[in-house]
Design a protein around this motif. Sequence first.
Motif, PDB file in Angstrom:
ATOM      1  N   PRO A 143       1.161  -1.094   0.245  1.00  8.92           N
ATOM      2  CA  PRO A 143       0.033   0.214   0.164  1.00  8.92           C
ATOM      3  C   PRO A 143       0.718   1.405  -0.167  1.00  8.92           C
ATOM      4  N   GLY A 144       0.363   2.895  -0.031  1.00  9.85           N
ATOM      5  CA  GLY A 144       0.868   3.902  -0.355  1.00  9.85           C
ATOM      6  C   GLY A 144       0.367   4.770  -1.570  1.00  9.85           C
ATOM      7  N   HIS A 145       0.401   4.261  -2.560  1.00 14.47           N
ATOM      8  CA  HIS A 145      -0.388   4.280  -3.574  1.00 14.47           C
ATOM      9  C   HIS A 145      -1.963   4.371  -2.982  1.00 14.47           C
ATOM     10  N   THR A 146      -1.921   3.200  -2.590  1.00  8.03           N
ATOM     11  CA  THR A 146      -4.053   3.639  -2.268  1.00  8.03           C
ATOM     12  C   THR A 146      -4.037   2.142  -1.564  1.00  8.03           C
ATOM     13  N   ASN A 147      -4.850   2.180  -0.625  1.00  8.51           N
ATOM     14  CA  ASN A 147      -5.072   1.181   0.687  1.00  8.51           C
ATOM     15  C   ASN A 147      -5.030  -0.954   0.245  1.00  8.51           C
ATOM     16  N   ASP A 148      -5.510  -0.660  -0.671  1.00  8.63           N
ATOM     17  CA  ASP A 148      -5.430  -1.413  -1.624  1.00  8.63           C
ATOM     18  C   ASP A 148      -4.521  -2.914  -2.281  1.00  8.63           C
ATOM     19  N   SER A 149      -3.176  -1.747  -2.585  1.00 11.74           N
ATOM     20  CA  SER A 149      -1.668  -1.986  -3.161  1.00 11.74           C
ATOM     21  C   SER A 149      -1.650  -3.116  -2.962  1.00 11.74           C
ATOM     22  N   LEU A 150      -1.628  -4.338  -3.890  1.00 13.14           N
ATOM     23  CA  LEU A 150      -0.517  -5.300  -4.255  1.00 13.14           C
ATOM     24  C   LEU A 150       0.162  -5.640  -4.755  1.00 13.14           C
ATOM     25  N   SER A 151       1.424  -6.176  -4.893  1.00 20.41           N
ATOM     26  CA  SER A 151       2.358  -6.766  -5.294  1.00 20.41           C
ATOM     27  C   SER A 151       2.228  -8.684  -5.571  1.00 20.41           C
ATOM     28  N   PHE A 176      -3.764  10.071  -3.404  1.00 17.36           N
ATOM     29  CA  PHE A 176      -5.575  10.110  -3.908  1.00 17.36           C
ATOM     30  C   PHE A 176      -5.727   9.599  -2.110  1.00 17.36           C
ATOM     31  N   PRO A 177      -7.166   9.608  -1.883  1.00 17.05           N
ATOM     32  CA  PRO A 177      -8.048   8.675   0.084  1.00 17.05           C
ATOM     33  C   PRO A 177      -6.611   7.637  -0.135  1.00 17.05           C
ATOM     34  N   GLY A 178      -7.007   7.674   1.600  1.00 17.16           N
ATOM     35  CA  GLY A 178      -6.131   6.021   1.653  1.00 17.16           C
ATOM     36  C   GLY A 178      -4.569   6.494   1.436  1.00 17.16           C
ATOM     37  N   GLY A 179      -3.932   7.101   0.639  1.00 11.73           N
ATOM     38  CA  GLY A 179      -2.178   6.946  -0.227  1.00 11.73           C
ATOM     39  C   GLY A 179      -1.833   7.385   0.978  1.00 11.73           C
ATOM     40  N   SER A 180      -0.479   7.828   1.053  1.00  9.51           N
ATOM     41  CA  SER A 180       0.251   7.426   1.883  1.00  9.51           C
ATOM     42  C   SER A 180       1.641   7.781   1.221  1.00  9.51           C
ATOM     43  N   ALA A 181       2.116   8.583   1.270  1.00  8.90           N
ATOM     44  CA  ALA A 181       3.746   8.537   1.106  1.00  8.90           C
ATOM     45  C   ALA A 181       4.225   7.574   2.023  1.00  8.90           C
ATOM     46  N   ALA A 182       4.500   8.435   3.356  1.00 11.45           N
ATOM     47  CA  ALA A 182       5.723   7.711   4.450  1.00 11.45           C
ATOM     48  C   ALA A 182       5.327   5.845   4.295  1.00 11.45           C
ATOM     49  N   ILE A 183       4.239   5.399   4.128  1.00 18.51           N
ATOM     50  CA  ILE A 183       3.771   3.968   3.964  1.00 18.51           C
ATOM     51  C   ILE A 183       4.235   3.375   2.321  1.00 18.51           C
ATOM     52  N   LEU A 184       4.381   3.782   1.109  1.00 17.56           N
ATOM     53  CA  LEU A 184       4.571   3.311  -0.094  1.00 17.56           C
ATOM     54  C   LEU A 184       6.576   3.277   0.571  1.00 17.56           C
ATOM     55  N   PHE A 185       6.737   4.606   1.438  1.00 19.19           N
ATOM     56  CA  PHE A 185       8.456   4.021   0.978  1.00 19.19           C
ATOM     57  C   PHE A 185       8.428   2.089   2.180  1.00 19.19           C
ATOM     58  N   GLN A 186       7.761   2.274   3.106  1.00 22.09           N
ATOM     59  CA  GLN A 186       7.991   1.043   3.558  1.00 22.09           C
ATOM     60  C   GLN A 186       7.837  -0.065   2.247  1.00 22.09           C
ATOM     61  N   SER A 187       6.888   0.102   1.569  1.00 22.79           N
ATOM     62  CA  SER A 187       6.764  -0.756   1.142  1.00 22.79           C
ATOM     63  C   SER A 187       7.431  -0.644  -0.527  1.00 22.79           C
ATOM     64  N   VAL A 188       7.425  -0.336  -0.616  1.00 22.60           N
ATOM     65  CA  VAL A 188       9.174  -0.135  -1.613  1.00 22.60           C
ATOM     66  C   VAL A 188      10.406  -0.684  -1.009  1.00 22.60           C
ATOM     67  N   GLN A 189      10.612  -0.853  -0.112  1.00 22.11           N
ATOM     68  CA  GLN A 189      12.016  -1.066   0.806  1.00 22.11           C
ATOM     69  C   GLN A 189      11.139  -2.692   0.831  1.00 22.11           C
ATOM     70  N   GLU A 235      13.977   8.005   4.103  1.00 26.81           N
ATOM     71  CA  GLU A 235      12.061   8.436   3.878  1.00 26.81           C
ATOM     72  C   GLU A 235      12.394   9.782   4.219  1.00 26.81           C
ATOM     73  N   ALA A 236      12.559  10.648   5.191  1.00 30.28           N
ATOM     74  CA  ALA A 236      11.757  12.131   5.332  1.00 30.28           C
ATOM     75  C   ALA A 236      12.241  12.656   3.930  1.00 30.28           C
ATOM     76  N   GLU A 237      13.164  12.138   2.779  1.00 22.72           N
ATOM     77  CA  GLU A 237      13.511  13.278   2.089  1.00 22.72           C
ATOM     78  C   GLU A 237      11.984  12.792   0.568  1.00 22.72           C
ATOM     79  N   PHE A 238      12.156  11.287   0.608  1.00 17.72           N
ATOM     80  CA  PHE A 238      11.044  10.433  -0.323  1.00 17.72           C
ATOM     81  C   PHE A 238       9.525  11.014  -0.224  1.00 17.72           C
ATOM     82  N   ILE A 239       9.442  11.174   1.111  1.00 19.09           N
ATOM     83  CA  ILE A 239       7.897  11.641   1.371  1.00 19.09           C
ATOM     84  C   ILE A 239       7.871  13.468   0.830  1.00 19.09           C
TER      85      ILE A 239
END
Length: 291
Positions: A143-151, A176-189, A235-239
Amino acid sequence: MAIQVEAFFHQDTSTLSYIVYDQDSKEAAIIDPVLDFDYASGQTATNFAQQLLDFVSKQHLSLKWILETHAHADHLTAAQYIKQQVGGQIAIGGGITKVQDTFQKIYNLAGSIKTDGSDFDRLFSEGDTFNLGVYTGQVLATPGHTNDSLSYVIDGHAFVGDSLFMPDAGTARCDFPGGSAAILFQSVQKLYALPEDTLIYVSHDYQPNGRELAYVARVAEHKSTNVHINTNTQEAEFIQVRQTRDATLGMPHLILPSIQVNIRAGHFPDAEDNGVSYLKLPVNLVGTKPQ
């Protein structure tokens, strides 16, 4: 023999759909199929989806799965049309229930849309698996782009939706609603922890600077050259980068019609008493007003 991957590019929405299959058993999955839609006329068409079906037929494949990486905001899914033609289970991330709840409020659809994910045949969570012949697909919640994002990771091939674009384009928006740059950073890790030769397949390519279409790069390439998030990115830089960029972006052209269909697993709203299905357009609610 390795799992086989065939890519199809939908020019109008810059979307990649994929057919993934086991050559021996002929079992296959289609990832992120697109339904043609003309916003001005409200007309749908199945020209692009038919390309996918023609390939399935030509290769004598048995479609087991129709896999959505998330409820896209830039195209309508062709999942229902494909299922009607050749079968297959429609799957998405369990976070779709949050997306459904959010948008049933935005569209004032209480009582006319399910918010429990039951329009889909399967809701996947982190660690779930599925089979394609002798191959086992693994599900990563990203998640991060959206709440339901999967790979979906199958035999060294990772289909990541919008969590990553090609290295020269970075990542998708998180506003988008439910999106989060901080969460996406963790998902990319989590994606970067995959073996470095894992092939990352993206759902969109907007061909920056007019370059040729590209849709696959190895984990190692992303870690070294992704313009938004590489191994040196904090993370802060990406956000900051992501939020600054998101503030400049307009809404996707098809977000208002597509979300209404995609959170229903490709079903259109029930026809009204004249036999016509209608999509709603909230006024002065989503996005920013034109200047």
